[in-house]
Scaffold this motif. Structure first.
Motif, PDB file in Angstrom:
ATOM      1  N   UNK A  17       6.116   1.338 -10.179  1.00  0.00           N
ATOM      2  CA  UNK A  17       7.571   1.404 -10.098  1.00  0.00           C
ATOM      3  C   UNK A  17       8.004   2.389  -9.022  1.00  0.00           C
ATOM      4  N   UNK A  18       7.313   3.501  -8.932  1.00  0.00           N
ATOM      5  CA  UNK A  18       7.637   4.508  -7.919  1.00  0.00           C
ATOM      6  C   UNK A  18       7.374   3.955  -6.523  1.00  0.00           C
ATOM      7  N   UNK A  19       6.243   3.282  -6.379  1.00  0.00           N
ATOM      8  CA  UNK A  19       5.904   2.691  -5.087  1.00  0.00           C
ATOM      9  C   UNK A  19       6.899   1.601  -4.697  1.00  0.00           C
ATOM     10  N   UNK A  20       7.244   0.767  -5.660  1.00  0.00           N
ATOM     11  CA  UNK A  20       8.147  -0.341  -5.383  1.00  0.00           C
ATOM     12  C   UNK A  20       9.530   0.172  -4.969  1.00  0.00           C
ATOM     13  N   UNK A  21      10.022   1.193  -5.649  1.00  0.00           N
ATOM     14  CA  UNK A  21      11.319   1.776  -5.308  1.00  0.00           C
ATOM     15  C   UNK A  21      11.303   2.311  -3.884  1.00  0.00           C
ATOM     16  N   UNK A  22      10.190   2.956  -3.510  1.00  0.00           N
ATOM     17  CA  UNK A  22      10.074   3.511  -2.164  1.00  0.00           C
ATOM     18  C   UNK A  22      10.000   2.398  -1.121  1.00  0.00           C
ATOM     19  N   UNK A  23       9.122   1.420  -1.354  1.00  0.00           N
ATOM     20  CA  UNK A  23       8.954   0.326  -0.393  1.00  0.00           C
ATOM     21  C   UNK A  23      10.249  -0.461  -0.213  1.00  0.00           C
ATOM     22  N   UNK A  24      11.034  -0.594  -1.278  1.00  0.00           N
ATOM     23  CA  UNK A  24      12.256  -1.382  -1.250  1.00  0.00           C
ATOM     24  C   UNK A  24      13.416  -0.636  -0.613  1.00  0.00           C
ATOM     25  N   UNK A  77       9.430 -17.758  -1.873  1.00  0.00           N
ATOM     26  CA  UNK A  77      10.841 -17.383  -1.865  1.00  0.00           C
ATOM     27  C   UNK A  77      11.161 -16.385  -0.755  1.00  0.00           C
ATOM     28  N   UNK A  78      10.127 -15.858  -0.093  1.00  0.00           N
ATOM     29  CA  UNK A  78      10.355 -14.970   1.036  1.00  0.00           C
ATOM     30  C   UNK A  78      10.484 -13.509   0.671  1.00  0.00           C
ATOM     31  N   UNK A  79      10.224 -13.166  -0.590  1.00  0.00           N
ATOM     32  CA  UNK A  79      10.279 -11.760  -1.014  1.00  0.00           C
ATOM     33  C   UNK A  79       9.397 -11.572  -2.238  1.00  0.00           C
ATOM     34  N   UNK A  80       9.131 -10.311  -2.563  1.00  0.00           N
ATOM     35  CA  UNK A  80       8.369  -9.983  -3.767  1.00  0.00           C
ATOM     36  C   UNK A  80       9.261  -9.215  -4.720  1.00  0.00           C
ATOM     37  N   UNK A  81       9.350  -9.676  -5.970  1.00  0.00           N
ATOM     38  CA  UNK A  81       9.969  -8.880  -7.013  1.00  0.00           C
ATOM     39  C   UNK A  81       8.953  -7.874  -7.526  1.00  0.00           C
ATOM     40  N   UNK A  82       9.315  -7.112  -8.548  1.00  0.00           N
ATOM     41  CA  UNK A  82       8.408  -6.077  -9.054  1.00  0.00           C
ATOM     42  C   UNK A  82       7.119  -6.697  -9.584  1.00  0.00           C
ATOM     43  N   UNK A  83       7.237  -7.797 -10.300  1.00  0.00           N
ATOM     44  CA  UNK A  83       6.058  -8.450 -10.867  1.00  0.00           C
ATOM     45  C   UNK A  83       5.108  -8.916  -9.763  1.00  0.00           C
ATOM     46  N   UNK A  84       5.664  -9.545  -8.723  1.00  0.00           N
ATOM     47  CA  UNK A  84       4.839 -10.024  -7.615  1.00  0.00           C
ATOM     48  C   UNK A  84       4.261  -8.863  -6.811  1.00  0.00           C
ATOM     49  N   UNK A  85       5.020  -7.760  -6.725  1.00  0.00           N
ATOM     50  CA  UNK A  85       4.534  -6.571  -6.016  1.00  0.00           C
ATOM     51  C   UNK A  85       3.287  -6.015  -6.696  1.00  0.00           C
ATOM     52  N   UNK A  86       3.299  -5.972  -8.029  1.00  0.00           N
ATOM     53  CA  UNK A  86       2.131  -5.489  -8.773  1.00  0.00           C
ATOM     54  C   UNK A  86       0.930  -6.385  -8.509  1.00  0.00           C
ATOM     55  N   UNK A  87       1.157  -7.692  -8.495  1.00  0.00           N
ATOM     56  CA  UNK A  87       0.062  -8.625  -8.195  1.00  0.00           C
ATOM     57  C   UNK A  87      -0.496  -8.361  -6.803  1.00  0.00           C
ATOM     58  N   UNK A  88       0.394  -8.126  -5.835  1.00  0.00           N
ATOM     59  CA  UNK A  88      -0.042  -7.836  -4.466  1.00  0.00           C
ATOM     60  C   UNK A  88      -0.884  -6.558  -4.422  1.00  0.00           C
ATOM     61  N   UNK A  89      -0.444  -5.538  -5.169  1.00  0.00           N
ATOM     62  CA  UNK A  89      -1.185  -4.275  -5.167  1.00  0.00           C
ATOM     63  C   UNK A  89      -2.569  -4.434  -5.810  1.00  0.00           C
ATOM     64  N   UNK A  90      -2.643  -5.245  -6.844  1.00  0.00           N
ATOM     65  CA  UNK A  90      -3.948  -5.517  -7.472  1.00  0.00           C
ATOM     66  C   UNK A  90      -4.884  -6.214  -6.481  1.00  0.00           C
ATOM     67  N   UNK A  91      -4.331  -7.171  -5.737  1.00  0.00           N
ATOM     68  CA  UNK A  91      -5.123  -7.887  -4.750  1.00  0.00           C
ATOM     69  C   UNK A  91      -5.582  -6.964  -3.623  1.00  0.00           C
ATOM     70  N   UNK A  92      -4.693  -6.076  -3.186  1.00  0.00           N
ATOM     71  CA  UNK A  92      -5.057  -5.098  -2.152  1.00  0.00           C
ATOM     72  C   UNK A  92      -6.203  -4.221  -2.637  1.00  0.00           C
ATOM     73  N   UNK A 126       6.129  10.091  -0.146  1.00  0.00           N
ATOM     74  CA  UNK A 126       6.834  10.228  -1.427  1.00  0.00           C
ATOM     75  C   UNK A 126       7.275  11.658  -1.688  1.00  0.00           C
ATOM     76  N   UNK A 127       6.503  12.618  -1.211  1.00  0.00           N
ATOM     77  CA  UNK A 127       6.844  14.025  -1.453  1.00  0.00           C
ATOM     78  C   UNK A 127       7.968  14.514  -0.551  1.00  0.00           C
ATOM     79  N   UNK A 128       8.122  13.852   0.634  1.00  0.00           N
ATOM     80  CA  UNK A 128       9.148  14.299   1.580  1.00  0.00           C
ATOM     81  C   UNK A 128      10.382  13.407   1.586  1.00  0.00           C
ATOM     82  N   UNK A 129      10.235  12.173   1.077  1.00  0.00           N
ATOM     83  CA  UNK A 129      11.361  11.234   1.033  1.00  0.00           C
ATOM     84  C   UNK A 129      11.554  10.755  -0.396  1.00  0.00           C
ATOM     85  N   UNK A 130      12.669  11.100  -0.984  1.00  0.00           N
ATOM     86  CA  UNK A 130      12.942  10.659  -2.346  1.00  0.00           C
ATOM     87  C   UNK A 130      13.796   9.389  -2.303  1.00  0.00           C
TER      88      UNK A 130
END
Length: 556
Positions: A17-24, A77-92, A126-130
């Motif tokens: 969730x923290x990563x997704x908020x930052x990436x988004x 659909x041209x974007x990743x929601x949170x659920x798809x983002x988690x799947x992408x991170x697992x694949x990475x 993440x530590x310098x950009x909230x």
């Protein structure tokens, strides 16, 4: 159905969730400096541009990241929601461990051991950009529904000012194009009175829909029960015509049925257009909701059995064929079910099948309950069915027929034998594969239906304006109108020749006559070339640009 469904630990959920908020939110300040009308990021969608910058921290080759995106954005659909983002991170993470990235990578892996990937420099960022905190429920995990887009496209004046470059998904782009370019043409020439009702936001956001049609007791309700592996609220099964209403089976937080009048006035449901069929139909329409993993991806439409003889025409107090046609336009797949003991296609069933004109690519024919006859009889029944369908569908091609027995009972081996059993299993797998592909193709289907609608609306505008031009300015209007209606087929031919339009794209002449007779042709609008040009530009430039923008950011 289209992606692996599983849970993650609370610890990993918090990290993602923290990563997704930052990436988004990486482009947030940039977007705010461009235009006050551009949507700010942090909308619960990770676009391709955001993903390229964020995924680069994984140091994976471009080819691996291309495959990661393709699997995670399985619906294209041209974007990743949170659920798809988690799947992408697992694949990475799996790719960083040296695993090959395929569609089955997650299914084959021990998901408990798949930890968040190594993202170089992310901790420093993440530590310098909230980043701004997204509105994600603390209890939400990858099994939750995607976030609802925050932009209100319909019913707001600002929606017409939002440029195409600012939208964050293909569906939002189609909404924008509809409001700005296609809807004005539809309204000007009253397209909704002759064809499909005006689109709403819920029409674009609706889940893929599968409609089941057939004569009574062909196993439509049982088919849905077979797929869900349980019954749905309000389901009735029996040898007689038990389903006497249209039932939409869709996802809900609890099991309940909602009356037709109630569901048809809910703006967040794609059924508001059904109000045009009146209370007689709405009293025979209901929505059945229940929590189910399959219904997260697909909505089913169970229909009343088509009766034979005059009963069908005289005993229904609403336009059954019209309702069927309405649902056909909204559906992604239409299943025509047949019983080997009821192969006769009644006149009403012919009209129902005829109402599916223009949706041939959606139709799948199912010969259900095929284990009730032996192999020799099955061969004859199959031949008779394909011959009958060829006459009704008026196509030179032979329609594919799926053979099986779609219920929870074991196949009758005594009747079909070992060869028949193997055939049924293969046919069932083929049909289930078709169903599994529906969510993956849903976005492509919406684009296809949107383009089809735009062409139909343009032809409608040409027809209406042509008829308007043939009306006298003063006397003899009634006679002129009647003459035009009587010779409508010839008028269609004139329009087709004048504007070089495909004859197969023109509406049904008889239906057009019936609707047109209720209007004064001289009250219609004259041809507005600017509106036509706007739709042409949308088809030629805007939609291709929209697709280019939201294709796989790492290449096709």
């Amino acid at each position: 159905m289209d992606i692996v469904s599983y849970s993650i630990s609370k610890e990993h959920d918090k990290i993602y969730q923290k990563w997704f908020s930052f990436a988004d939110s990486v482009l947030l300040t940039v977007l705010l400096r461009i235009s006050p009308f551009i949507m700010i990021d942090g909308d619960g969608r990770l676009s391709g541009t955001d993903a390229i910058k964020f995924f680069a921290m994984s140091n994976l080759p471009r080819g691996d990241l291309k495959q990661v995106w393709a699997i995670a954005d399985s619906r294209r659909e041209g974007y990743l929601g949170f659920k798809e983002f988690v799947i992408a991170m697992k694949l990475v993470s799996l790719a960083q461990e040296g695993n090959e990235i395929t569609q089955f990578a997650l299914a084959d892996a021990d998901l408990e051991e798949v930890h968040p990937p190594v993202m170089e420099g992310l901790d420093t960022f993440l530590s310098t950009n909230k980043p701004p905190i997204m509105e994600i429920d603390p209890e939400q995990n990858v099994n939750s529904q995607p976030q609802t887009p925050k932009v209100q496209w319909f019913g707001t004046k600002s929606a017409k000012k939002i440029p195409l470059s600012s939208v964050t998904s293909i569906i939002d782009g189609l909404k924008r194009l509809y409001i700005q370019k296609l809807k004005p043409l539809e309204v000007a020439y009253q397209f909704s009175e002759f064809g499909s009702s005006l689109l709403t936001s819920s029409d674009f956001d609706a889940k893929p829909m599968v409609m089941l049609l057939g004569q009574y007791s062909t196993g439509k309700t049982t088919f849905i029960k077979h797929l869900l592996k349980c019954s749905y609220p309000g389901a009735h099964i029996g040898p007689e015509p038990t389903t006497d209403r249209f039932v939409v089976v869709m996802l809900g937080s609890d099991e309940r049925t909602i009356p037709g009048n109630t569901i048809a006035v809910q703006a967040d449901m794609p059924f508001t257009g059904l109000t045009t069929f009146g209370n007689a139909f709405l009293s025979k329409f209901e929505c059945s909701q229940m929590p189910h993993s399959l219904l997260e991806h697909i909505t089913f439409v169970d229909t009343p059995g088509v009766l034979s003889g005059e009963k069908q025409r005289t005993q229904r107090s609403y336009d059954f064929t019209g309702v069927t046609s309405w649902f056909a336009a909204k559906s992604d797949l239409i299943l025509l079910l047949f019983d080997p003991h009821k192969l006769d296609i009644s006149d009403e069933f012919k009209r129902v099948i005829g109402s599916l004109r223009g949706h041939d690519d959606k139709i799948r024919v199912v010969l259900n309950k095929a284990d009730q006859i032996d192999t020799q009889q099955l061969m004859r029944v199959y031949g008779a069915l394909t011959w009958s369908l060829g006459k009704v569908l008026n196509t030179p091609e032979v329609m594919r027929v799926y053979i099986g027995s779609f219920n929870d009972k074991p196949v009758n081996n005594i009747a079909v034998g070992p060869v028949g059993k193997e055939l049924f299993e293969r046919e069932q797998n083929d049909l289930l594969s078709d169903l599994k592909d529906i969510p993956k193709k849903a976005c492509d289907r919406k684009i296809n239906e949107f383009v089809k609608r735009a062409r139909a609306a343009k032809i409608h505008a040409y027809i209406i304006s042509h008829l308007r031009s043939q009306m006298p300015s003063m006397l003899g209007k009634a006679k002129a109108q009647q003459r035009l209606i009587n010779n409508l087929e010839n008028e269609f031919a004139k329009v087709q020749r004048d504007y070089h339009l495909p004859p197969g794209d023109f509406p049904d002449v008889q239906h057009f006559k019936e609707v047109l007779s209720g209007y004064n042709i001289d009250k219609f609008e004259k041809l507005k070339p600017k509106m036509i040009q706007a739709v042409d530009d949308m088809l030629a430039f805007d939609i291709p640009e929209l697709l280019r923008k939201f294709r796989n950011p790492y290449g096709q």
